[in-house]
Every structure is written in structure tokens, then in C-alpha cells.
Design an enzyme around this catalytic site. Structure first.
Site, PDB file in Angstrom:
ATOM      1  N   LYS A 122     -16.764  19.200  -9.102  1.00  0.00           N
ATOM      2  CA  LYS A 122     -16.946  18.107 -10.052  1.00  0.00           C
ATOM      3  C   LYS A 122     -17.810  17.007  -9.451  1.00  0.00           C
ATOM      4  CE  LYS A 122     -13.750  15.065 -10.892  1.00  0.00           C
ATOM      5  NZ  LYS A 122     -12.490  14.401 -11.310  1.00  0.00           N
ATOM      6  N   ASP A 140     -13.978  16.524 -16.042  1.00  0.00           N
ATOM      7  CA  ASP A 140     -12.797  15.792 -15.611  1.00  0.00           C
ATOM      8  C   ASP A 140     -11.728  15.913 -16.701  1.00  0.00           C
ATOM      9  OD1 ASP A 140     -13.724  14.202 -17.659  1.00  0.00           O
ATOM     10  OD2 ASP A 140     -13.684  12.329 -16.510  1.00  0.00           O
TER      11      ASP A 140
END
Length: 227
Positions: A122, A140
Site C-alpha cells: 500500500k 486502504d
């Protein structure tokens, strides 16, 4: 249900009209500062990270300067952020590796980014997108929720959602899509009580459509009528 391709086009056109130039809410002035901010943002709000990095970057905003602070010195600047001790350790290790292997520069390569301590997929996706303009999807909790709730790109894991988004988002929206989805999840499609009444994409959202369907009467559901 999975959102139809023609609806995906309309969905992102509406998000674009609402926010023509979406930006990360993390504060930074260099690629290195962005990397630091994203690394520190795990399980923390952007607001809390910005409060800490304003103090940190005022005294140390290069790998060399952060290494010079040492563990305790760095912790003193970021102690208001959750997991600050482990984040400080990872950041110091990352600074050391940047100097040893990359000439102090943040690499533009996914594998090299993810090899840095404390940098996962991420974080690498955020840096590649925000700093280098690559059409990545940093999934997320907000993006995961919006993708599943709307039917845009359902998936059971962040990686499944990421891969679905990369397949389904039209190319012209790909660079900004992750910002639109994060901001939409943060301010409109919130976790507990989504604000469907003021949502610009409710016309194409599976959840909003279900929520606004009138409830069937007892007779329509087949319940026996009272004499």
C-alpha cells in the site's frame, strides 16, 4: 451485484466533477518527505501524521538528518503517532538503506520500495502514484469499503480489490481514482453511517439503491392479513 461498465464510467465522471484535482491530505515537499509521511500513516490519521511531520521536517527532512537524530531523537518527534517506536526503527533502517543502496533517493521501482523496512504494498502504491504519477491503487480501509459497498470492485482482500480496480477503472480516470475513492470513503461513504443523501454517485451504488428501496408491506411479503 457488480457495477456495470457503463455505470463505472458515470461513477468516476461524477467523482471527477465533485473533485477535479484530488490530492493526498498528507503534507510533504519532497518525495522523501512523502515516503516518510506514508510510512508513518499506517493505523494513524493523516491529521495526526501531519502534526508530527511538521515538527519532524522542520529539523530533519533528509535521510542523513533523520539518521542523525537516532532512535530516541526521532521518537521524540513522532511519539503522538500510534506504534511510533516500531515506526521510528523502520524509518531509521529505511534511511540507512536509501543511503547505502539508492544514493539517498527514493526509488521509482515497486520491488525496491517494498524492500525498504516498514514499506508494504500500500505504501509503495501511494508513493508510485502521488510522487511519480503511476496509475496504482493503494487500497486502504476506505477504498476497500467503497469498492465493496458500491459494487465497483468487490473483493475479500485488499489485493483482490486492488486487482479488480486495475481491471475495471477506465484508463482516463486511473491516475486519480485512488484519491477519489479514499476521499469519498473518508467524507461521504463513511463506515458506520454513509451519507447517501448527499452522495454524488448514489445513482450507481448498490448500497444506496438498496437503502432507498421502499420496504415491502406485510401483504406484499405474504404475511396473513388480520380479519
Amino acid at each position: 451485484m457488480v457495477m456495470k461498465p457503463r455505470d463505472i464510467e458515470a461513477f468516476f465522471a461524477a467523482l471527477q466533477a465533485e473533485r477535479p484535482a484530488p490530492q493526498t491530505e498528507l503534507e510533504y515537499t519532497s518525495v522523501f518527505e512523502l515516503l516518510v509521511a506514508v510510512l508513518l500513516s499506517a493505523q494513524a490519521t493523516d491529521r495526526s501524521v501531519n502534526q508530527a511531520t511538521r515538527r519532524l521536517f522542520a529539523v530533519a527532512n533528509t535521510p542523513q538528518a533523520i539518521l542523525a537524530l537516532g532512535q530516541q531523537g526521532l521518537e521524540a518527534h513522532i511519539r503522538t503517532i500510534g506504534l511510533y517506536r516500531s515506526k521510528a526503527r523502520h524509518l531509521l533502517q529505511t534511511c540507512q538503506r536509501l543511503l547505502q543502496q539508492h544514493g539517498g533517493q527514493v526509488p521509482r521501482d515497486r520491488a525496491a520500495l517494498q524492500a525498504l523496512p516498514g514499506v508494504g504494498r500500500k505504501t509503495a502504491n501511494v508513493v508510485l502514484n502521488v510522487a511519480f504519477g503511476e496509475p496504482t491503487m493503494a487500497v486502504d480501509t476506505h477504498i476497500f469499503r467503497v469498492a465493496n459497498r458500491t459494487g465497483l470492485a468487490p473483493g475479500k482482500t485488499p489485493l483482490q480489490v486492488e486487482q479488480a480496480l486495475l481491471r475495471r477503472v477506465p484508463e482516463r480516470y486511473a491516475r486519480d481514482a485512488h484519491h477519489w475513492l479514499i476521499l469519498h470513503g473518508r467524507y461521504t461513504c463513511t463506515a458506520r453511517t454513509p451519507h447517501c443523501g448527499r452522495c454524488v454517485v448514489r445513482s450507481w451504488c448498490e448500497h444506496a439503491q438498496a437503502a432507498t428501496q421502499p420496504k415491502a408491506s406485510s401483504a406484499a411479503r405474504g404475511a396473513p392479513l388480520r380479519p
